[in-house]
Design a protein around this motif. Structure first.
Motif, mmCIF file in Angstrom:
data_model
loop_
_atom_site.group_PDB
_atom_site.id
_atom_site.type_symbol
_atom_site.label_atom_id
_atom_site.label_comp_id
_atom_site.label_asym_id
_atom_site.label_seq_id
_atom_site.Cartn_x
_atom_site.Cartn_y
_atom_site.Cartn_z
ATOM 1 N N ARG A 239 104.257 -10.351 45.048
ATOM 2 C CA ARG A 239 103.392 -10.627 46.190
ATOM 3 C C ARG A 239 102.490 -9.427 46.463
ATOM 4 N NH1 ARG A 239 104.854 -14.873 49.518
ATOM 5 N NH2 ARG A 239 104.177 -13.853 51.435
ATOM 6 N N LEU A 240 101.275 -9.729 46.886
ATOM 7 C CA LEU A 240 100.343 -8.704 47.320
ATOM 8 C C LEU A 240 100.478 -8.523 48.820
ATOM 9 C CD1 LEU A 240 97.836 -6.826 46.997
ATOM 10 C CD2 LEU A 240 96.431 -8.868 47.418
ATOM 11 N N TYR A 241 100.683 -7.284 49.246
ATOM 12 C CA TYR A 241 100.692 -6.946 50.667
ATOM 13 C C TYR A 241 99.517 -6.021 50.928
ATOM 14 C CZ TYR A 241 105.327 -8.995 50.975
ATOM 15 O OH TYR A 241 106.380 -9.877 50.954
ATOM 16 N N LEU A 242 98.688 -6.400 51.916
ATOM 17 C CA LEU A 242 97.533 -5.596 52.281
ATOM 18 C C LEU A 242 97.506 -5.479 53.797
ATOM 19 C CD1 LEU A 242 94.850 -4.191 51.334
ATOM 20 C CD2 LEU A 242 93.717 -6.378 51.772
ATOM 21 N N GLY A 247 100.155 -11.056 52.997
ATOM 22 C CA GLY A 247 101.387 -11.017 52.219
ATOM 23 C C GLY A 247 101.508 -12.336 51.485
ATOM 24 N N VAL A 248 100.981 -12.398 50.262
ATOM 25 C CA VAL A 248 100.894 -13.669 49.540
ATOM 26 C C VAL A 248 101.226 -13.465 48.067
ATOM 27 C CG1 VAL A 248 99.137 -14.673 51.060
ATOM 28 C CG2 VAL A 248 98.429 -13.318 49.082
ATOM 29 N N ASP A 249 101.643 -14.543 47.403
ATOM 30 C CA ASP A 249 101.764 -14.533 45.952
ATOM 31 C C ASP A 249 100.366 -14.350 45.374
ATOM 32 O OD1 ASP A 249 104.528 -14.978 46.006
ATOM 33 O OD2 ASP A 249 104.258 -17.149 46.113
ATOM 34 N N PHE A 250 100.240 -13.409 44.461
ATOM 35 C CA PHE A 250 98.907 -13.043 43.993
ATOM 36 C C PHE A 250 99.014 -12.484 42.582
ATOM 37 C CE2 PHE A 250 94.576 -11.317 44.700
ATOM 38 C CZ PHE A 250 94.063 -12.297 45.552
ATOM 39 N N ARG A 251 97.909 -12.602 41.831
ATOM 40 C CA ARG A 251 97.874 -12.072 40.477
ATOM 41 C C ARG A 251 97.026 -10.808 40.427
ATOM 42 N NH1 ARG A 251 96.656 -17.535 36.897
ATOM 43 N NH2 ARG A 251 98.544 -18.715 37.522
ATOM 44 N N GLU A 252 97.498 -9.828 39.680
ATOM 45 C CA GLU A 252 96.778 -8.566 39.591
ATOM 46 C C GLU A 252 95.382 -8.764 39.023
ATOM 47 O OE1 GLU A 252 97.436 -4.061 37.791
ATOM 48 O OE2 GLU A 252 99.118 -5.452 37.965
ATOM 49 N N GLU A 253 95.205 -9.734 38.094
ATOM 50 C CA GLU A 253 93.885 -9.937 37.502
ATOM 51 C C GLU A 253 92.898 -10.529 38.499
ATOM 52 O OE1 GLU A 253 96.536 -13.352 35.806
ATOM 53 O OE2 GLU A 253 96.737 -11.233 36.358
ATOM 54 N N TRP A 254 93.349 -10.972 39.655
ATOM 55 C CA TRP A 254 92.422 -11.420 40.695
ATOM 56 C C TRP A 254 91.822 -10.228 41.454
ATOM 57 C CZ3 TRP A 254 96.039 -15.761 42.996
ATOM 58 C CH2 TRP A 254 96.132 -16.813 42.070
#
Length: 512
Positions: A239-242, A247-254
């Motif tokens: 998950r990406l936290y900003l 706080g969501v499921d996210f892909r690094e390539e995004w």
């Protein structure tokens, strides 16, 4: 489209006849948008006679009330459709001049999505905003030197993608970055390193949390605009936290490699797929303009961000949103505790008013001849007292102090400890308005600054029952024991029981 009409407007607010569709509405004074709200989300049912059409009411925001004296052309329009729902010449209060929403510098202001008055981008010229754009470039360049790839975030990214410009109803700028660290502790250390790197280059900063801080930017006419820097990272769960809402499921390539966007004629870095980050920030309808947007951060995300990053400043957001906007009555009578300290303390003593709130006690003490330093972790609430003291020549200084942040306590404690002369400390409703860590911070600060005979005068709620808003009763025995652990000795401890169902009041005087 569902029918919606504005049936009445008065000094208290607006009355609407609303059907099931929730719509964003703008309220304009003499043709300028000042406030926006949602017809269902932000309104409440109005008392109506049986059989009458259902109506909903919304009160004027408290921060608007001081302006509502005079005449204006008041309009209400559908923000998306542009349909005018109400348009009448009106009179409010007892004034007869045109109502003008301007700040002390004479700049037009409006309520932002956080309910605070700021000069919106819509009333600023390109020349006036150029320093902000240049500051964004400069901050991004400094962070790049530090190995961080930053980009516009939140409303700034939204404006760049949707309009290639700042959002007209927005009032500050946002940058974000995604750290390569996977540990929250390392992300915090990195954020402080970045803040130091910017400070060394002469930029004024203010920290919000362990993962976010603000850079103050002076515009061409001298007004100050906030440039927020939010840190983020990919946790081990994918998950990406900003900071402070994502706080969501996210892909690094995004996110990587970065692309570019255009903002007000300037090219800036951007996430690889900015649309995906905007959806994470604002939901699937991010393309639809919404000046009254409110973040609905999940309990899971909020708990994690609080635990990882906001422990430095518990309750600060609540204080800012619910308390700090209220009118500061700096000429209110001094509290009994401040009067007792003044009676027990020699004139000329340096008084440290910790948790000074709006500063009425601090101003009273300064007027009485005490050199006074007023501390709060939201020092903006003390600005009026500071201005009054400056006009009167009273010796009042305002400084930021976070009792839950060890570096803040140690740095300020060391600074004060090196100064000559006797000192005393006032702490009115601080022990019962913070956490255990904050209570330790107060007593550590007292131990550093009061050694040699200085006295702490503290008042707090104690015992069983309810206390005032934002107050949480603490045990007297626990406070007295903690004073001893930090090297103090108790001079007196008095308790006044509260009425049925209410906490009591304790006043403790301790010496170091």
């Amino acid at each position: 489209m569902a029918d919606l009409t504005v049936t009445a407007v008065d000094d208290d607010g607006l009355l609407l006849a609303v059907e099931d569709e929730d719509r964003a509405l703008d309220v304009l004074f003499d043709g300028r948008r000042i406030w926006s709200f949602w017809s269902l989300r932000d309104t409440i049912e109005s008392d109506t006679t049986e059989g009458a059409e259902a109506e909903r009411r919304i009160a004027w925001p408290e921060r608007m009330l001081r302006f509502l004296h005079g005449v204006t052309r008041l309009s209400v329009r559908d923000h998306v459709a542009g349909t005018v729902l109400y348009d009448e010449e009106m009179s409010f209060g007892d004034g007869d001049e045109r109502i003008a929403f301007v700040n002390k510098q004479g700049l037009p202001i409006a309520l932002d999505k956080s309910g605070r008055f700021h000069p919106e981008f819509s009333v600023r010229s390109g020349d006036q905003l150029e320093p902000l754009l240049e500051a964004m470039h400069r901050v991004i360049a400094v962070l790049e030197e530090e190995g961080i790839a930053a980009f516009p975030a939140y409303g700034t990214l939204l404006g760049a993608v949707r309009e290639q410009d700042f959002l007209g109803h927005d009032s500050d700028a946002d940058l974000g970055y995604v750290s390569r660290h996977v540990s929250p502790a390392e992300v915090v250390r990195e954020s402080f390193r970045l803040q130091r790197a910017l400070a060394v280059r002469g930029m004024a900063t203010f920290r919000y949390s362990g993962g976010a801080f603000r850079i103050d930017v002076e515009e061409s006419d001298g007004s100050v605009r906030g440039l927020d820097l939010f840190g983020g990272f990919f946790a081990g769960d994918g998950r990406l936290y900003l900071m402070g809402e994502v706080g969501v499921d996210f892909r690094e390539e995004w996110i990587f490699p970065l692309s570019t966007v255009t903002l007000a004629g300037h090219e800036f870095p951007a996430p690889a797929e900015p649309e995906r980050l905007l959806e994470a920030m604002y939901g699937p309808h991010w393309r639809v303009p919404d000046p009254a947007f409110k973040f609905e951060t999940s309990a899971r995300t909020k708990a994690r961000l609080d635990s990882w990053f906001r422990g430095l400043s518990p309750f600060r957001r609540d204080w800012q949103r619910n308390q700090a906007h209220r009118k500061a009555d700096v000429d209110a009578p001094a509290s009994d505790l401040a009067g007792r300290l003044a009676a027990d303390t020699a004139v000329g003593t340096h008084v440290l008013d910790v948790g000074a709130g709006r500063g009425s006690d601090a101003l009273h003490l300064a007027r009485a001849g005490f050199r006074t330093t007023a501390y709060d972790y939201v020092p903006q609430t003390l600005r009026k007292a500071e201005r009054v003291a400056g006009r009167e020549g009273a010796p009042l200084d305002v400084r930021m102090l976070s009792l839950t942040q060890l570096r803040s306590v140690l740095a300020e404690g060391a600074r004060i400890a090196r100064q000559e002369g006797p000192r005393a400390m006032l702490a009115r409703h601080v022990l019962d308005a913070t956490t255990e860590l904050g209570r330790e911070g107060l007593l550590r600060f007292a131990a550093m600054t009061l050694r040699g005979g200085g006295r702490l005068h503290a008042e707090f709620a104690t015992g069983e029952g309810e206390a005032g808003e934002g107050l949480y009763p603490v045990a007297l025995d626990g406070v007295l024991a903690a004073i001893g652990r930090f090297g103090g000795s108790v001079v007196s401890a008095d308790v006044e029981p509260g009425p049925a169902g209410r906490a009591g009041r304790a006043v403790v005087v301790a010496r170091w």
